[in-house]
Design a protein around this motif. Structure first.
Motif, PDB file in Angstrom:
ATOM      1  N   THR A 179      -4.854   5.014  12.912  1.00 18.13           N
ATOM      2  CA  THR A 179      -5.558   4.443  11.754  1.00 18.13           C
ATOM      3  C   THR A 179      -6.605   5.425  11.241  1.00 18.13           C
ATOM      4  N   ALA A 198      -6.142  -1.916  10.108  1.00 20.33           N
ATOM      5  CA  ALA A 198      -6.535  -1.663   8.721  1.00 20.33           C
ATOM      6  C   ALA A 198      -5.262  -1.313   7.953  1.00 20.33           C
ATOM      7  N   ALA A 229     -12.046   0.711   6.801  1.00 17.20           N
ATOM      8  CA  ALA A 229     -11.293   0.214   7.966  1.00 17.20           C
ATOM      9  C   ALA A 229     -11.916  -1.079   8.512  1.00 17.20           C
TER      10      ALA A 229
END
Lengths: 92, 493
Positions: B175, B207, B314
């Protein structure tokens, strides 16, 4: 960032935090956000927010019935159930 | 035959020559994984059917259709973020400690269909939130090169299992660097493909505009082979791309003559960049130049804001994604003596308060704050606007070069317990990896050297290329691998 704000955000997030946790989160968020404030300096006048890094186009498929979970599969991980229903506190 | 010394491609070749049987390979990796797990804590759950599945494969060794089963009988370790039908999937959280999915993630389904055998599920930071594997509900994993050090994160278990030869190939998710940073810390090849290359269906969502899955392997060829089976459009993920998946492994070329390699000046000026990391990266530049590549100086001025953009975006997405964990349909539920008389908000809050660990709570709080009325414009919206500007700077940079080579992280692996109490310091360590996720480009780590401070830790370099140009990235990685001083070196654990 004060404890009152943290408590309000915890309520919004439906997240129970103990007294010690509130202190720790207040401290962590204060230090992190103070550092992240720097992006305010960047001129973003007229810039569209980017929500996905590649173009995503809507895709359609035929309206067909596909496989789905059986009620037993859907309920297999339920923490509490009654018959084919998830058991929760009264909501009304 | 020394099974553990073979790469995945070499193991497949031995199967084709019928020099070794799946059950022999499976037993070898199973025994090693079982033996080392008390030391490394790399695995959360083992697949109890693994050896039986390998024995069954033995019977079919004369009838393998290699075009349909390119990964036949490959022992595969799967990060515990991927849903695996009938095998517990915890995301290393108390919240999901009793969750057994009724379906496979698309990636797992594709790799199984290509013949891979799931050996087990691997440790990680809780919900992939962390850079050291220290936020796992199941305790930290340890770096096989030096047990006093972290294996990186969030895919720390995947890295520890691979580096200790407890598995032939592992899956990670990335991520903000969660494949590349542990690969750098543990001397592995780790690839984060272009956003949209790999279906996210059935991967525990962190995310959604940043998450991608990818392989962690011992060679570039192995990583390319796995990617070919993982990638491709999936009707179950609207963001999966219809871009053609090329036979990357067959086209690999170490020829870099004439390639333009970008060097981002701001990366080089980052405070805290260790001398060892600088030297190893410089060695990579020197090799590429000596082989005829042209080095091009680039500037990405928004680099100083990349970590801020990343954590604001995020965490905002995470706070939304993790709202599904309410203790109703699955996941942790607090022990209520009697549900009647319990307020629904209190019910959710208690379940979530007990089910999530400290780092996950911090991120949910940060994200909820950034999305809340009065702060949305200043944080989430602002970060999303700067994100677009960052992408423009990268697209401009790629008009001047074919690929960018950089450090992966400011330092080699750090000691356990050294950064966990200071989240900001931990976050800032991600400065070189987060941009590829924010911008959506492919990026990979290739091991290229060892630290000189006596800790004996590996150091990798990062290669980034244009959207959907995995071939160029893999080719540069293949070239660097051929010259790497890490060739033939492995962790003695």
């Amino acid at each position: 960032m004060d404890q009152k704000t943290i408590q309000k955000v915890a309520t919004l997030a439906r997240l129970e935090l103990g007294g010690v946790e509130i202190d720790a989160v207040t401290q962590k968020l204060s230090s992190v956000l103070a550092h992240f404030e720097s992006i305010a300096k960047v001129n973003t006048e007229g810039v569209l927010p980017m929500v996905t890094p590649i173009e995503v186009l809507a895709r359609y498929r035929d309206d067909q019935i596909l496989n789905s979970l059986t009620p037993e599969q859907g309920l297999a991980n339920a923490p509490s159930k009654q018959g084919f229903l998830f058991k929760v506190p009264p909501v009304i | 035959m020394d099974i553990l010394s073979l790469s995945m491609a070499e193991t497949l070749e031995q199967y084709k020559q019928k020099n070794v049987k799946p059950s022999e390979v499976a037993q070898c990796y199973w025994d090693r994984a079982q033996k080392l797990n008390p030391k490394l804590n790399a695995w959360i759950t083992f697949n109890e059917d693994f050896l039986a599945q390998a024995l069954k494969a033995d019977e079919k060794i004369n009838d393998v259709d290699w075009s349909k089963s390119p990964l036949w009988s490959v022992p595969l370790g799967v990060k515990d973020m991927f849903c695996t039908k009938g095998i517990k999937t915890t995301a290393a959280s108390k919240m999901l400690s009793n969750f057994t999915p009724p379906y496979d993630a698309t990636v797992v389904e594709r790799l199984k269909s290509a013949g891979a055998l799931v050996l087990g599920k691997l440790n990680q930071d809780e919900f992939a939130m962390g850079s050291s594997n220290e936020t796992s509900f199941y305790g930290p994993a340890y770096n096989p090169w030096n047990l006093e050090y972290v294996p990186g994160g969030s895919s720390g278990g995947s890295a520890a299992a691979m580096a200790s030869k407890s598995c032939l190939v592992t899956l990670g998710t990335d991520t903000g660097g969660s494949i590349r940073q542990p690969s750098h810390f543990c001397g592995l090849v780790g690839v984060k493909p272009t956003y949209g290359r790999v279906s996210r269906y059935g991967i525990v969502a962190f995310a959604s505009s940043l998450d991608q899955a990818g392989p962690m392997a011992s060679t570039v060829t192995d990583a390319a082979l796995i990617l070919e089976s993982m990638c491709g459009q999936d009707a179950k993920d609207q963001t999966s791309s219809d871009q053609k998946v090329a036979p990357w492994s067959k086209k690999l070329s170490a020829q870099v003559k004439g390639k333009k390699i970008g060097i981002i000046k701001e990366y080089w000026e980052t405070s805290g960049l260790s001398e060892d990391v600088k030297q190893v990266t410089q060695n990579a530049y020197d090799y590429l130049k000596a082989e005829g590549a042209e080095l091009v100086d680039l500037s990405i001025p928004l680099t100083e804001h990349a970590v801020a953009i990343y954590y604001l975006v995020a965490s905002s997405e995470a706070s939304s994604n993790l709202s599904r964990y309410d203790g109703v349909r699955y996941g942790h539920r607090a022990n209520f003596e009697n549900l009647s008389g319990i307020n629904l908000d209190l019910f959710y809050s208690k379940n979530r308060g007990e089910g999530f660990g400290s780092e996950v709570k911090t991120r949910i709080m940060l994200g909820t704050y950034c999305l809340s009325a009065g702060y949305y414009d200043a944080y989430y919206k602002k970060a999303s606007q700067v994100r677009r500007l960052l992408q423009e700077q990268f697209l401009n940079a790629f008009s001047k070069c074919d690929a960018i080579v950089s450090p992966v992280s400011t330092t080699p692996a750090f000691k356990l317990g050294h950064r966990i109490m200071n989240p900001l310091q931990m976050y800032l360590n991600d400065i070189f990896t987060v941009s590829a996720n924010l911008v959506g480009i492919p990026a990979m780590t290739v091991p290229y050297g060892l630290s000189t401070d006596g800790s004996g830790l590996p150091i990798g370099v990062q290669i980034m290329s244009k959207h959907f140009d995995e071939q160029t990235m893999l080719d540069i990685g293949f070239a660097l691998e051929s010259a790497s001083t890490m060739k033939g070196k492995f962790a003695h654990v």
